[in-house]
Motif scaffolding. Structure first.
Motif, short mmCIF file in Angstrom:
data_model
loop_
_atom_site.label_atom_id
_atom_site.label_comp_id
_atom_site.label_asym_id
_atom_site.label_seq_id
_atom_site.Cartn_x
_atom_site.Cartn_y
_atom_site.Cartn_z
N PHE A 136 3.51 6.10 -5.20
CA PHE A 136 1.92 6.47 -4.70
C PHE A 136 2.53 8.01 -4.31
O PHE A 136 1.50 8.45 -4.90
N ILE A 137 3.05 8.59 -3.69
CA ILE A 137 3.73 10.56 -3.47
C ILE A 137 3.38 11.15 -3.99
O ILE A 137 2.59 12.25 -4.53
N GLN A 138 4.11 11.05 -6.04
CA GLN A 138 4.28 11.24 -6.55
C GLN A 138 2.74 11.47 -6.81
O GLN A 138 2.79 12.50 -7.63
N GLU A 139 1.95 10.41 -7.37
CA GLU A 139 0.95 10.05 -7.81
C GLU A 139 -0.33 10.73 -6.88
O GLU A 139 -1.20 12.12 -7.59
N PHE A 140 0.00 10.48 -5.66
CA PHE A 140 -1.61 10.56 -4.55
C PHE A 140 -1.07 12.24 -4.03
O PHE A 140 -1.64 12.14 -3.14
N GLY A 141 0.00 12.50 -3.20
CA GLY A 141 0.24 13.61 -2.57
C GLY A 141 1.16 13.05 -1.84
O GLY A 141 1.83 14.34 -1.15
N LYS A 142 1.01 12.60 -1.18
CA LYS A 142 1.14 12.17 0.36
C LYS A 142 1.44 10.24 0.23
O LYS A 142 0.67 9.98 0.23
N SER A 143 1.98 9.84 1.24
CA SER A 143 2.00 8.92 2.20
C SER A 143 0.48 8.69 2.87
O SER A 143 1.12 10.04 4.29
N TRP A 144 -0.03 7.90 2.91
CA TRP A 144 -1.33 7.30 4.43
C TRP A 144 -0.93 6.49 5.09
O TRP A 144 -1.46 6.22 6.01
N ALA A 180 -5.78 1.58 -0.48
CA ALA A 180 -5.21 2.21 -1.19
C ALA A 180 -3.84 2.07 -1.61
O ALA A 180 -3.64 1.12 -2.45
N GLN A 181 -4.05 2.74 -0.92
CA GLN A 181 -1.93 3.10 -0.78
C GLN A 181 -1.21 1.41 -0.18
O GLN A 181 -0.60 0.89 -1.68
N THR A 182 -1.86 0.95 0.23
CA THR A 182 -0.75 -0.52 0.16
C THR A 182 -1.30 -1.39 -0.83
O THR A 182 -1.00 -1.98 -1.56
N TYR A 183 -2.34 -1.60 -1.19
CA TYR A 183 -3.13 -2.54 -2.95
C TYR A 183 -1.92 -1.67 -3.26
O TYR A 183 -1.19 -2.27 -4.46
N TYR A 184 -2.03 -0.68 -4.23
CA TYR A 184 -0.84 0.50 -4.90
C TYR A 184 0.44 -0.28 -4.56
O TYR A 184 1.11 -0.23 -5.89
N GLU A 185 0.86 -0.60 -3.73
CA GLU A 185 2.48 -0.38 -3.05
C GLU A 185 2.83 -1.84 -3.88
O GLU A 185 3.49 -2.35 -3.63
N SER A 186 1.34 -2.50 -3.42
CA SER A 186 1.95 -4.27 -3.80
C SER A 186 1.70 -4.86 -5.27
O SER A 186 1.81 -6.31 -5.89
N HIS A 187 1.16 -3.73 -5.93
CA HIS A 187 0.42 -4.29 -7.32
C HIS A 187 0.51 -3.01 -8.22
O HIS A 187 1.09 -3.13 -9.52
N TYR A 188 0.95 -1.93 -7.93
CA TYR A 188 1.28 -1.00 -9.11
C TYR A 188 2.95 0.19 -9.11
O TYR A 188 3.54 0.13 -10.15
N GLY A 189 3.55 0.39 -7.66
CA GLY A 189 4.86 0.80 -7.66
C GLY A 189 5.03 1.46 -6.02
O GLY A 189 4.36 0.13 -4.92
N SER A 190 5.98 2.20 -5.87
CA SER A 190 6.70 2.26 -4.56
C SER A 190 6.13 2.74 -4.14
O SER A 190 5.42 3.87 -5.34
N ARG A 191 6.09 3.38 -2.88
CA ARG A 191 5.66 4.50 -1.84
C ARG A 191 6.04 5.95 -2.19
O ARG A 191 5.48 7.03 -2.73
N GLU A 192 7.68 6.14 -3.17
CA GLU A 192 7.76 6.75 -3.87
C GLU A 192 6.79 7.18 -4.97
O GLU A 192 5.98 8.65 -5.32
#
Length: 97
Positions: free
Chosen positions: A88-96, A74-86
């Motif tokens: 992602f962390i803002q939305e989902f609380g941490k990096s996996w 999910a995080q890999t998908y997010y980072e390639s389609h929705y936004g940066s790692r930062e």
């Protein structure tokens, strides 16, 4: 009610990994982030023993094994389609990753 969609598959009736019918829908990020999982398409069909009841299931073994793999997908998908790692962390609380 909105129809659930997944970024990983269009077939929510069969387990993503085994192809077995009558799959349970798993929200990759549960609890307070369940609605975010739905919004971002981070739901996936899993056969019952991968979802809840098996010793290696996502609910019996959270944040490890298959559950960790799904969070990383999910995080890999997010980072390639929705936004940066930062983002992602803002939305989902941490990096996996």
């Amino acid at each position: 009610m909105n129809k659930l969609t997944s970024v990983f598959t269009t077939d929510l009736e069969h387990c993503y990994f085994t192809g077995s019918p009558n799959a349970h829908i798993h929200h990759i990020f549960p609890g307070s982030r369940r609605k975010l999982s739905e919004k971002r398409g981070f739901v996936i069909p899993l056969v019952y023993y991968l979802h809840e009841f098996g010793k290696d299931s996502v609910h019996e073994n959270p944040n490890k094994g298959l559950d960790l793999k799904l969070k990383q997908m999910a995080q890999t998908y997010y980072e390639s389609h929705y936004g940066s790692r930062e983002d992602f962390i803002q939305e989902f609380g941490k990096s996996w990753l």
